[in-house]
Design a protein around this motif. Structure first.
Motif, PDB file in Angstrom:
ATOM      1  N   GLU A 242       0.839  -1.198   0.000  1.00  0.00           N
ATOM      2  CA  GLU A 242       0.000   0.000   0.000  1.00  0.00           C
ATOM      3  C   GLU A 242       0.871   1.244   0.000  1.00  0.00           C
ATOM      4  N   LEU A 243       0.558   2.183  -0.890  1.00  0.00           N
ATOM      5  CA  LEU A 243       1.312   3.427  -1.006  1.00  0.00           C
ATOM      6  C   LEU A 243       0.395   4.620  -0.790  1.00  0.00           C
ATOM      7  N   ASP A 244       0.914   5.625  -0.104  1.00  0.00           N
ATOM      8  CA  ASP A 244       0.241   6.910  -0.003  1.00  0.00           C
ATOM      9  C   ASP A 244       0.975   7.843  -0.963  1.00  0.00           C
ATOM     10  N   VAL A 245       0.386   8.092  -2.132  1.00  0.00           N
ATOM     11  CA  VAL A 245       1.059   8.874  -3.170  1.00  0.00           C
ATOM     12  C   VAL A 245       0.836  10.361  -2.897  1.00  0.00           C
ATOM     13  N   GLN A 246       1.916  11.049  -2.518  1.00  0.00           N
ATOM     14  CA  GLN A 246       1.884  12.493  -2.265  1.00  0.00           C
ATOM     15  C   GLN A 246       3.020  13.127  -3.073  1.00  0.00           C
ATOM     16  N   LEU A 247       2.832  13.179  -4.376  1.00  0.00           N
ATOM     17  CA  LEU A 247       3.910  13.661  -5.233  1.00  0.00           C
ATOM     18  C   LEU A 247       4.203  15.133  -4.979  1.00  0.00           C
ATOM     19  N   LEU A 248       5.495  15.434  -4.905  1.00  0.00           N
ATOM     20  CA  LEU A 248       5.938  16.810  -4.788  1.00  0.00           C
ATOM     21  C   LEU A 248       5.669  17.543  -6.096  1.00  0.00           C
TER      22      LEU A 248
ATOM     23  N   SER B 148       8.009  -3.438   5.943  1.00  0.00           N
ATOM     24  CA  SER B 148       7.576  -2.665   4.778  1.00  0.00           C
ATOM     25  C   SER B 148       8.718  -2.504   3.789  1.00  0.00           C
ATOM     26  N   LEU B 149       9.936  -2.341   4.305  1.00  0.00           N
ATOM     27  CA  LEU B 149      11.099  -2.224   3.425  1.00  0.00           C
ATOM     28  C   LEU B 149      11.316  -3.519   2.647  1.00  0.00           C
ATOM     29  N   VAL B 150      11.200  -4.648   3.308  1.00  0.00           N
ATOM     30  CA  VAL B 150      11.333  -5.943   2.635  1.00  0.00           C
ATOM     31  C   VAL B 150      10.306  -6.051   1.509  1.00  0.00           C
ATOM     32  N   GLU B 151       9.054  -5.748   1.811  1.00  0.00           N
ATOM     33  CA  GLU B 151       7.984  -5.895   0.824  1.00  0.00           C
ATOM     34  C   GLU B 151       8.137  -4.904  -0.322  1.00  0.00           C
ATOM     35  N   LEU B 152       8.536  -3.676  -0.009  1.00  0.00           N
ATOM     36  CA  LEU B 152       8.692  -2.662  -1.042  1.00  0.00           C
ATOM     37  C   LEU B 152       9.852  -2.989  -1.974  1.00  0.00           C
ATOM     38  N   VAL B 153      10.979  -3.386  -1.413  1.00  0.00           N
ATOM     39  CA  VAL B 153      12.134  -3.741  -2.247  1.00  0.00           C
ATOM     40  C   VAL B 153      11.808  -4.966  -3.098  1.00  0.00           C
TER      41      VAL B 153
ATOM     42  N   LYS C  87      18.783  -8.698   2.765  1.00  0.00           N
ATOM     43  CA  LYS C  87      18.679  -9.125   1.366  1.00  0.00           C
ATOM     44  C   LYS C  87      18.186 -10.568   1.272  1.00  0.00           C
ATOM     45  N   GLU C  88      18.577 -11.395   2.221  1.00  0.00           N
ATOM     46  CA  GLU C  88      18.059 -12.760   2.250  1.00  0.00           C
ATOM     47  C   GLU C  88      16.550 -12.759   2.513  1.00  0.00           C
ATOM     48  N   ASP C  89      16.093 -11.854   3.387  1.00  0.00           N
ATOM     49  CA  ASP C  89      14.663 -11.754   3.680  1.00  0.00           C
ATOM     50  C   ASP C  89      13.887 -11.297   2.440  1.00  0.00           C
ATOM     51  N   VAL C  90      14.472 -10.366   1.671  1.00  0.00           N
ATOM     52  CA  VAL C  90      13.818  -9.917   0.440  1.00  0.00           C
ATOM     53  C   VAL C  90      13.715 -11.074  -0.551  1.00  0.00           C
TER      54      VAL C  90
END
Length: 210
Positions: free
Chosen positions: A46-52, A153-158, A198-201
């Motif tokens: 899930e992303l909250d898109v708040q583009l600059l 979240s970092l694992v899932e996003l990467v 990296k192993e978790d990713v």
């Protein structure tokens, strides 16, 4: 507010670097490049898109040369939230401010805010700005260690980005690997933790990819 994400795929090779214009505010332009055998794709987190807004200091609106890596950072701003960091980037539009940004920010509660489309550069990773996606991670204290929800979240996003851009674990790097900067601090000071990440990713991709 319902955020609708549009996925744009390009198989025409490396794009010419150019200024980008979007027909719809908040549109998210993910691009995928044909660079080899496909990597398993996992669901998008899930992303909250708040583009600059496009500006000289935090979102120059310049196209990448094609995404060939993901760079992990930490904010070095103790206890700050993803929204705090995104709002700082929004305010960084005067000559007194340095040029800095991140494409994605992961917060203390695991929330993910997208500040810049992934087919644009961000002033985050020095000479790798032109071909990487930068991820800033919030952290509660000076150790730089991420909270479990931030880490997950970092694992899932990467994992998601690896599938979208056909990247392997060799393409997942730290800011440190580009410049020698102590960023992300915990992963620089604990090489074993970086390797475990990296192993978790890779494990997440294997278990959830298709």
């Amino acid at each position: 507010v319902v955020l609708v994400l549009f996925f744009v795929f390009s198989f025409t090779g490396t794009p010419v670097r150019k200024k980008l214009t979007y027909q719809k505010a908040g549109m998210d332009a993910w691009e995928q490049y044909d660079i080899g055998d496909p990597v398993k794709q996992v669901p998008q987190p899930e992303l909250d898109v708040q583009l600059l807004t496009v500006n000289e200091y935090s979102r120059p609106g310049i196209a990448t040369d094609g995404v060939r890596g993901v760079v992990v950072h930490y904010t070095a701003n103790l206890g700050s939230t993803a929204q705090n960091n995104r709002d700082y980037l929004k305010a960084s539009r005067t000559p007194e401010k340095i040029r800095s940004a991140a494409i994605l920010i992961i917060g203390l509660d695991g929330e993910i805010i997208q500040c810049i489309p992934t087919n644009e550069i961000a002033y985050a990773s020095n000479n790798r700005n032109n071909d990487t996606v930068s991820i800033e991670c919030c952290h509660p204290d000076e150790s730089g260690a991420f909270q479990e929800v931030t880490y997950q979240s970092l694992v899932e996003l990467v994992a998601f980005l690896c599938g979208k851009f056909n990247l392997t674990m060799d393409n997942v790097i730290r800011h440190y690997d580009v410049t020698g900067k102590d960023c992300p601090k915990y992963f620089v000071e604990h090489e074993d933790a970086w390797n475990a990440f990296k192993e978790d990713v890779a494990k997440y991709i294997e278990e959830n990819g298709n």
